[in-house]
Design a protein around this motif. Structure first.
Motif, PDB file in Angstrom:
ATOM      1  N   LYS A  47       0.991  -1.231  -0.024  1.00  0.00           N
ATOM      2  CA  LYS A  47      -0.119  -0.101  -0.064  1.00  0.00           C
ATOM      3  C   LYS A  47       0.945   1.225  -0.132  1.00  0.00           C
ATOM      4  O   LYS A  47       1.916   1.385   0.563  1.00  0.00           O
ATOM      5  CB  LYS A  47      -0.988  -0.007   1.326  1.00  0.00           C
ATOM      6  N   GLY A  48       0.411   2.372  -0.682  1.00  0.00           N
ATOM      7  CA  GLY A  48       1.255   3.577  -0.775  1.00  0.00           C
ATOM      8  C   GLY A  48       0.943   4.596   0.483  1.00  0.00           C
ATOM      9  O   GLY A  48      -0.313   4.919   0.236  1.00  0.00           O
ATOM     10  N   ALA A  49       1.798   4.667   1.190  1.00  0.00           N
ATOM     11  CA  ALA A  49       1.483   5.808   2.221  1.00  0.00           C
ATOM     12  C   ALA A  49       1.812   7.082   1.728  1.00  0.00           C
ATOM     13  O   ALA A  49       2.845   7.471   1.197  1.00  0.00           O
ATOM     14  CB  ALA A  49       2.449   5.450   3.733  1.00  0.00           C
ATOM     15  N   GLN A  50       0.693   7.977   1.864  1.00  0.00           N
ATOM     16  CA  GLN A  50       1.045   9.269   1.408  1.00  0.00           C
ATOM     17  C   GLN A  50       1.655  10.327   2.656  1.00  0.00           C
ATOM     18  O   GLN A  50       0.679  10.430   3.236  1.00  0.00           O
ATOM     19  CB  GLN A  50      -0.478   9.883   0.759  1.00  0.00           C
ATOM     20  N   LEU A  51       2.660  10.615   2.283  1.00  0.00           N
ATOM     21  CA  LEU A  51       3.284  11.570   3.170  1.00  0.00           C
ATOM     22  C   LEU A  51       3.081  13.297   2.612  1.00  0.00           C
ATOM     23  O   LEU A  51       3.444  13.202   1.283  1.00  0.00           O
ATOM     24  CB  LEU A  51       4.893  11.425   3.368  1.00  0.00           C
ATOM     25  N   THR A  52       2.844  13.948   3.382  1.00  0.00           N
ATOM     26  CA  THR A  52       2.524  15.260   2.996  1.00  0.00           C
ATOM     27  C   THR A  52       3.627  16.093   3.113  1.00  0.00           C
ATOM     28  O   THR A  52       4.679  16.150   3.738  1.00  0.00           O
ATOM     29  CB  THR A  52       1.454  16.024   3.611  1.00  0.00           C
ATOM     30  N   VAL A  53       3.704  17.472   2.665  1.00  0.00           N
ATOM     31  CA  VAL A  53       4.605  18.455   2.690  1.00  0.00           C
ATOM     32  C   VAL A  53       4.891  18.677   4.174  1.00  0.00           C
ATOM     33  O   VAL A  53       6.138  18.802   4.574  1.00  0.00           O
ATOM     34  CB  VAL A  53       4.264  19.604   1.812  1.00  0.00           C
ATOM     35  N   GLY A  54       3.834  18.978   4.896  1.00  0.00           N
ATOM     36  CA  GLY A  54       3.909  19.099   6.257  1.00  0.00           C
ATOM     37  C   GLY A  54       4.468  17.957   6.967  1.00  0.00           C
ATOM     38  O   GLY A  54       5.348  17.896   8.035  1.00  0.00           O
ATOM     39  N   ASN A  55       4.107  16.839   6.631  1.00  0.00           N
ATOM     40  CA  ASN A  55       4.841  15.439   7.397  1.00  0.00           C
ATOM     41  C   ASN A  55       6.204  15.397   7.253  1.00  0.00           C
ATOM     42  O   ASN A  55       6.955  15.379   8.272  1.00  0.00           O
ATOM     43  CB  ASN A  55       4.284  14.338   6.702  1.00  0.00           C
ATOM     44  N   LEU A  56       6.769  15.660   5.889  1.00  0.00           N
ATOM     45  CA  LEU A  56       8.254  15.661   5.873  1.00  0.00           C
ATOM     46  C   LEU A  56       8.981  16.700   6.664  1.00  0.00           C
ATOM     47  O   LEU A  56       9.974  16.710   7.176  1.00  0.00           O
ATOM     48  CB  LEU A  56       8.394  15.654   4.446  1.00  0.00           C
ATOM     49  N   LEU A  57       8.283  18.109   6.378  1.00  0.00           N
ATOM     50  CA  LEU A  57       9.123  18.993   7.001  1.00  0.00           C
ATOM     51  C   LEU A  57       9.082  19.040   8.603  1.00  0.00           C
ATOM     52  O   LEU A  57       9.993  19.386   9.350  1.00  0.00           O
ATOM     53  CB  LEU A  57       8.361  20.564   6.532  1.00  0.00           C
TER      54      LEU A  57
END
Length: 507
Positions: free
Chosen positions: A162-172
Motif C-alpha cells: 500500500k502507498g502511504a501518502q506523506l505530505t509536505v507538512g509531514n516531511l518538514l
C-alpha cells in the motif's frame, strides 16, 4: 504555502559554501545542491510534468538521489521512491498503482525499471553522476502543507503493498522533530548507510540534516568496513542505522577504541528492536550514546525517541517525540495502564494523509480524531517510556500463552557466540504454534542447538523456550538491514519437527 525544498533554499542563501552532501568521491555545497535541484525541476517542467504528477525514483544513497528527490519536490510533483532491488514486476505494480507519469532510475541499476515503464508506456530517465541536465532552473512550486509530497509503499506483509501518502507538512515536521531529538546543528556531520528510498533514511536522516544545514555523508551500499572508514574520514558526529549495522560494525572494528571516534556523540537506531547487549557493547567500543527510536512509514519515521539527557533505557524506545502523542490501547480502544500490553497508537503532524487510493484501508488505520493504529504491540512503564513487544502479527501463541519473539531474541543475543537471531512461530498440532529460532553463529564457534535451547531455558519461562533451532550463515534482510521474518520458510521448519524436540541443521 511551503515546499520540502525550503530548507535547502534557506541555507543556500545564508551559508552557501557549507557542505550539504558527501558521497564516495565528491561533495556538494548548499549552493550547488540548490542550483542542481532547480535545474532538475526545470527539466521535469520542460518534459511536460505538472504539479501533482507522480514520479517513480529508484536510486541508491548517493548525492544524486537527493538532487532528483528535491527536484521532484521543487517542481510540485510527488516522489515515489522504490527499492533499488525491485524486480520488473514490482516496479510495474508501483508505476501502475501510483499512476506515475515518469520513472527515474540510477544509471548503474539493471533494466527492471525501464522495462516496467516501457510495458506501461511511461517515459523513463537515467539518473547519472552529477545529474547533468540542460534545462533552465525552474521556480519552486509552493504547495499547501497537507498536499501529498511522497508516496512510500509499505512492505506488503499482507496483500499487495500500500502507498502511504506523506505530505509536505509531514516531511518538514519530520525534519524539525528529528533535528530536535538529536540536537543537531549546522556544525554536525551526519553519516549513514541507510537507503534514502526508505522512510528512516529519508525523513529521520536526510530531512533532519537539511533542516539544520548540516552535512550528510552517504554510503551507496552499507558495508561495515566502509562505514568505519567514512566515520573516520568525515569525522562524523551523528550516525544513523539499524541494529544489524551496529552489530556488523562491532565485529569489524577490531581493536579500535573510543579515541578513534572522538567526534562521534550519538548513534540513532531504529527499524527494529535494539538488543541491549549490542547497545552496551557499541557504546563501550565507540564512546558515544546510542539512542533508540520508534516510528513507521505511515508516521514519517517518528513516534518515540530516547532522550539525550536521560540516556537510553535498555529495551525501551523512549517517550513521544516533540509534537507527537503516543498511547497503548486495548482491544476496545481504551488506554492501557503502565505494564499492560496493547496496540500502539500515534497521533501528530507526521501521521500520513492516508493510503493512496485505499479509503477503506485508511479508515481502518486512522481514527476520525487522527490516531494511527500501528499494528505493533507495546507497553509503557511508569515513566511513560514505550517498549515495543512485537508486531501484532508476529505474536506467537503457544498452548494459550503469548510469546513475544523480541523478548526471546533479546536473550539469544546475550549469548557470546550468537551474531544474529530471529524467533518465529510455526504451526504445531498440539500447541497450535511452536517457538522456533534461526541463529547465525560467530564464525568458528562450536555452538549446537541443545546449547541454544539450554541458554534460553536458564533465562526464560518454559513456554518461551525455542524447541526448534536452526543454524544459518546469515538471516534474510531488507534494504535497511532489518531482518525479514516473512522471508523465512516456516514450512521447512515445521517438516523437521519429527526429528526431535530440538532439531538442528544448516539451511
Amino acid at each position: 504555502m511551503a515546499s520540502v525544498f525550503d530548507p535547502v533554499c534557506r541555507h543556500a542563501a545564508v551559508t552557501p559554501d557549507n557542505i550539504a552532501l558527501r558521497g564516495a568521491t565528491d561533495q556538494w555545497t548548499y549552493l550547488q545542491l540548490r542550483d542542481a535541484t532547480m535545474r532538475y525541476a526545470g527539466a521535469l517542467a520542460a518534459a511536460g510534468l505538472s504539479p501533482g504528477d507522480r514520479v517513480l525514483l529508484a536510486a541508491p544513497s548517493v548525492p544524486e538521489f537527493v538532487v532528483a528527490y528535491l527536484g521532484i519536490q521543487a517542481a510540485g510533483c510527488v516522489v515515489v521512491p522504490v527499492n533499488t532491488m525491485s524486480t520488473r514486476a514490482e516496479a510495474e505494480y508501483v508505476l501502475g498503482d501510483a499512476g506515475c507519469s515518469l520513472a527515474i532510475a540510477w544509471h548503474a541499476l539493471g533494466p527492471a525499471v525501464a522495462e516496467a515503464a516501457a510495458a506501461l508506456s511511461v517515459p523513463s530517465w537515467a539518473l547519472s553522476p552529477g545529474t547533468p541536465v540542460t534545462a533552465a532552473p525552474a521556480d519552486v512550486v509552493d504547495r499547501d502543507r497537507d498536499e501529498t509530497a511522497a508516496i512510500l509503499y509499505t512492505s506488503g506483509t499482507t496483500g499487495r503493498p500500500k502507498g502511504a501518502q506523506l505530505t509536505v507538512g509531514n516531511l518538514l515536521s519530520a525534519g524539525e522533530i528529528g533535528a530536535e531529538c538529536s540536537r543537531a546543528s549546522s556544525a554536525d556531520r551526519t553519516g549513514t548507510g541507510l537507503p534514502l528510498f526508505h522512510v528512516f533514511g529519508q525523513a529521520s536522516v536526510m530531512m533532519a540534516t537539511l533542516t539544520v544545514g548540516g552535512s550528510m555523508s552517504l554510503l551507496a551500499r552499507f558495508d561495515p568496513a566502509s562505514m568505519l572508514e567514512m566515520l573516520r574520514r568525515d569525522r562524523l558526529t551523528i550516525m544513523a542505522g539499524v541494529p544489524t549495522m551496529w552489530n556488523a560494525m562491532l565485529h569489524a572494528a577490531g581493536d579500535a577504541n573510543p579515541a578513534d571516534f572522538a567526534g562521534l556523540r550519538v548513534a540513532v537506531s531504529g527499524g527494529a528492536s535494539l538488543p541491549g547487549e549490542i547497545a552496551r557493547a557499541f557504546e563501550a567500543r565507540f564512546g558515544c550514546t546510542i539512542l533508540e527510536g520508534y516510528g513507521l512509514t505511515e508516521t514519517t519515521a517518528f513516534g518515540t525517541f530516547n532522550d539525550l539527557d536521560r540516556g537510553a533505557k535498555t529495551g525501551y524506545t523512549g517517550r513521544a517525540v516533540p509534537r507527537m502523542q503516543v498511547r497503548v490501547c486495548d482491544d476496545n480502544g481504551d488506554e492501557c495502564p503502565p505494564g499492560s500490553v496493547g496496540e500502539v497508537h500515534i497521533k501528530g503532524p507526521t501521521v500520513m494523509r492516508g493510503y493512496w487510493n485505499r479509503p477503506a484501508d485508511t479508515a481502518a488505520a486512522i481514527s476520525s480524531d487522527g490516531w494511527f493504529r500501528t499494528g505493533d504491540l507495546g507497553e509503557t512503564d511508569t515513566d511513560g517510556d514505550l517498549r515495543i513487544v512485537d508486531r501484532v502479527k508476529d505474536l506467537i501463541i503457544r498452548g494459550g500463552y503469548n510469546v513475544y519473539p523480541g523478548e526471546v531474541e533479546e536473550v539469544l543475543y546475550e549469548h557470546p557466540d550468537i551474531v544474529e537471531a530471529a524467533v518465529i512461530g510455526v504451526p504445531d498440532d498440539h500447541y497450535g504454534e511452536e517457538v522456533a529460532a534461526l541463529v547465525a553463529a560467530r564464525p568458528g564457534a562450536d555452538l549446537g542447538a541443545a546449547e541454544v535451547s539450554n541458554w534460553a531455558r536458564e533465562r526464560l519461562s518454559a513456554y518461551k523456550i525455542p524447541r526448534i533451532v536452526r543454524f544459518v550463515d546469515a538471516l534474510p534482510k531488507g534494504p535497511t538491514g532489518k531482518i525479514l521474518k516473512r522471508s523465512i520458510d516456516r514450512g521447512a521448519l515445521t517438516r523437521d519437527t519429527a526429528l526431535g524436540d530440538v532439531a538442528a541443521r544448516r539451511l
